[in-house]
Write an enzyme that holds these catalytic residues in place. Structure first.
Site, PDB file in Angstrom:
ATOM      1  N   ASP A  85       0.869  -1.178   0.000  1.00  0.00           N
ATOM      2  CA  ASP A  85       0.000   0.000   0.000  1.00  0.00           C
ATOM      3  C   ASP A  85       0.905   1.226   0.000  1.00  0.00           C
ATOM      4  O   ASP A  85       1.600   1.504   0.972  1.00  0.00           O
ATOM      5  CB  ASP A  85      -0.936  -0.023   1.213  1.00  0.00           C
ATOM      6  CG  ASP A  85      -2.083   0.978   1.074  1.00  0.00           C
ATOM      7  OD1 ASP A  85      -1.867   2.056   0.472  1.00  0.00           O
ATOM      8  OD2 ASP A  85      -3.184   0.702   1.581  1.00  0.00           O
ATOM      9  N   ASP A  96      -2.849   7.425  -3.413  1.00  0.00           N
ATOM     10  CA  ASP A  96      -2.961   6.245  -2.560  1.00  0.00           C
ATOM     11  C   ASP A  96      -3.275   5.072  -3.468  1.00  0.00           C
ATOM     12  O   ASP A  96      -4.302   5.076  -4.162  1.00  0.00           O
ATOM     13  CB  ASP A  96      -4.100   6.502  -1.555  1.00  0.00           C
ATOM     14  CG  ASP A  96      -4.280   5.396  -0.531  1.00  0.00           C
ATOM     15  OD1 ASP A  96      -3.554   4.390  -0.601  1.00  0.00           O
ATOM     16  OD2 ASP A  96      -5.159   5.564   0.338  1.00  0.00           O
ATOM     17  N   HIS A 164      -7.034  10.405   5.197  1.00  0.00           N
ATOM     18  CA  HIS A 164      -8.363   9.811   5.313  1.00  0.00           C
ATOM     19  C   HIS A 164      -9.367  10.900   5.644  1.00  0.00           C
ATOM     20  O   HIS A 164      -9.342  11.445   6.731  1.00  0.00           O
ATOM     21  CB  HIS A 164      -8.423   8.731   6.415  1.00  0.00           C
ATOM     22  CG  HIS A 164      -7.820   7.438   5.987  1.00  0.00           C
ATOM     23  ND1 HIS A 164      -6.674   6.931   6.527  1.00  0.00           N
ATOM     24  CD2 HIS A 164      -8.209   6.553   5.042  1.00  0.00           C
ATOM     25  CE1 HIS A 164      -6.378   5.784   5.935  1.00  0.00           C
ATOM     26  NE2 HIS A 164      -7.291   5.539   5.024  1.00  0.00           N
ATOM     27  N   GLU A 189     -10.821   1.041  -2.347  1.00  0.00           N
ATOM     28  CA  GLU A 189      -9.927  -0.061  -2.013  1.00  0.00           C
ATOM     29  C   GLU A 189     -10.660  -1.304  -1.510  1.00  0.00           C
ATOM     30  O   GLU A 189     -10.785  -1.507  -0.307  1.00  0.00           O
ATOM     31  CB  GLU A 189      -8.844   0.375  -1.021  1.00  0.00           C
ATOM     32  CG  GLU A 189      -9.291   1.119   0.202  1.00  0.00           C
ATOM     33  CD  GLU A 189      -8.085   1.538   1.083  1.00  0.00           C
ATOM     34  OE1 GLU A 189      -7.102   0.796   1.150  1.00  0.00           O
ATOM     35  OE2 GLU A 189      -8.163   2.617   1.692  1.00  0.00           O
TER      36      GLU A 189
END
Ligand code: CO
Length: 293
Positions: A85, A96, A164, A189
């Site tokens: 990740d 991301d 986030h 994701e």
């Protein structure tokens, strides 16, 4: 979205894509994950970004938040399911992306399911779309493989220096609703498993990726040094590997920072069976841009 910001998101995405693919090639039995993390993070800097968080290399039933410590001896084993990740920031604008390498034939389906779910989900991204429709699609695709989405890990929004934010993008149809707006940046994701459909946080505080919570006076010089280094990150997570403090001095400094409540650990998250993950970052526009593809 301003052109200048768009360009930064695109540059971060380009770097993240490059290092993700290079990182995948390093995943082979016998290789130390510490070596993979250092190589990938160095490449991010070479290419003009900074790591938005310490490279996460989460293996098998660990779903997320494992990043090697500076003396980590973990190696990749035959048959492992290895998730990389990657986070890249350019002036705080984040890309991301995640990808899974399955080293055994029998786990290829896990990987295929997360990738297919991600691709089908991306096709639905546009201004005006309720994320719940995207979530439903992710669940539908994963279930069509006879597998399960992890329900307490979600996609998410991204903002400058914030990894986030709202909205969430759950991996199953839920009560959560959010209408996507032009200019929002989201990461989708899907996490897929054959086992339990939720993950738990480890009790042990061995996360290896940290965020600054509050700045307080510290007794140890090394602890103060780490606070200074973390301040420069402007809220982005930090690794103890990025200091030149080693061994017992590092352990004591980290202990003091934790005891005083200066830092918080991103604890390791795990399920009870192998987990795969696929992730891209998307800028919500009439013609959405997948920055990491
Ligand atoms: Co993410």
């Amino acid at each position: 979205m301003e052109k200048e910001i768009l360009e930064k998101y695109k540059k971060a995405g380009e770097i993240a894509k490059t290092v993700r693919e290079e990182g995948r090639k390093l995943v082979k039995p016998g290789v130390k994950i510490l070596e993979i993390a250092e190589k990938v993070e160095n490449r991010i800097k070479e290419l003009g970004g900074i790591p938005a968080w310490p490279l996460n290399i989460s293996i098998n039933e660990i779903s997320a938040h494992y990043s090697p410590s500076q003396d980590d001896e973990t190696t990749v084993k035959e048959g492992d399911v290895v998730k990389l990740d990657v986070g890249v920031a350019v002036d705080g604008y984040v890309a991301d992306t995640a990808s899974t390498v399955a080293l055994s034939e029998k786990d290829k389906k896990l990987v295929e399911a997360s990738e297919k779910a991600l691709e089908e989900a991306i096709k639905l991204v546009k201004p005006g779309r309720d994320v719940n429709e995207i979530s439903a699609k992710i669940e539908e695709i994963i279930k069509s493989f006879d597998l399960k989405p992890i329900t307490n890990l979600t996609g998410h929004g991204l903002e400058q220096y914030t990894v986030h934010s709202e909205p969430r993008v759950p991996n199953y149809k839920s009560d959560y609703s959010h209408i996507l707006e032009e200019g929002e940046v989201i990461a989708i994701e899907p996490f897929v498993t054959r086992g339990r459909n939720y993950i738990t946080e480890e009790d042990e505080d061995r996360g290896l990726s940290y965020s600054l919570v509050q700045i307080k006076p510290c007794r140890l010089r090394e602890a103060r040094q780490i606070i200074e280094a973390m301040k420069e990150r402007k809220g982005l997570p930090f690794s103890e590997r990025w200091t030149n403090i080693k061994g017992i001095k590092l352990k004591l400094a980290m202990r003091e920072l934790k005891d005083r409540g200066c830092i918080g650990t991103h604890r390791i998250l795990r399920g009870d069976s192998k987990i795969s993950q696929a992730e891209h970052t998307i800028i919500v526009l009439d013609e959405p841009i997948v920055t990491t593809r």
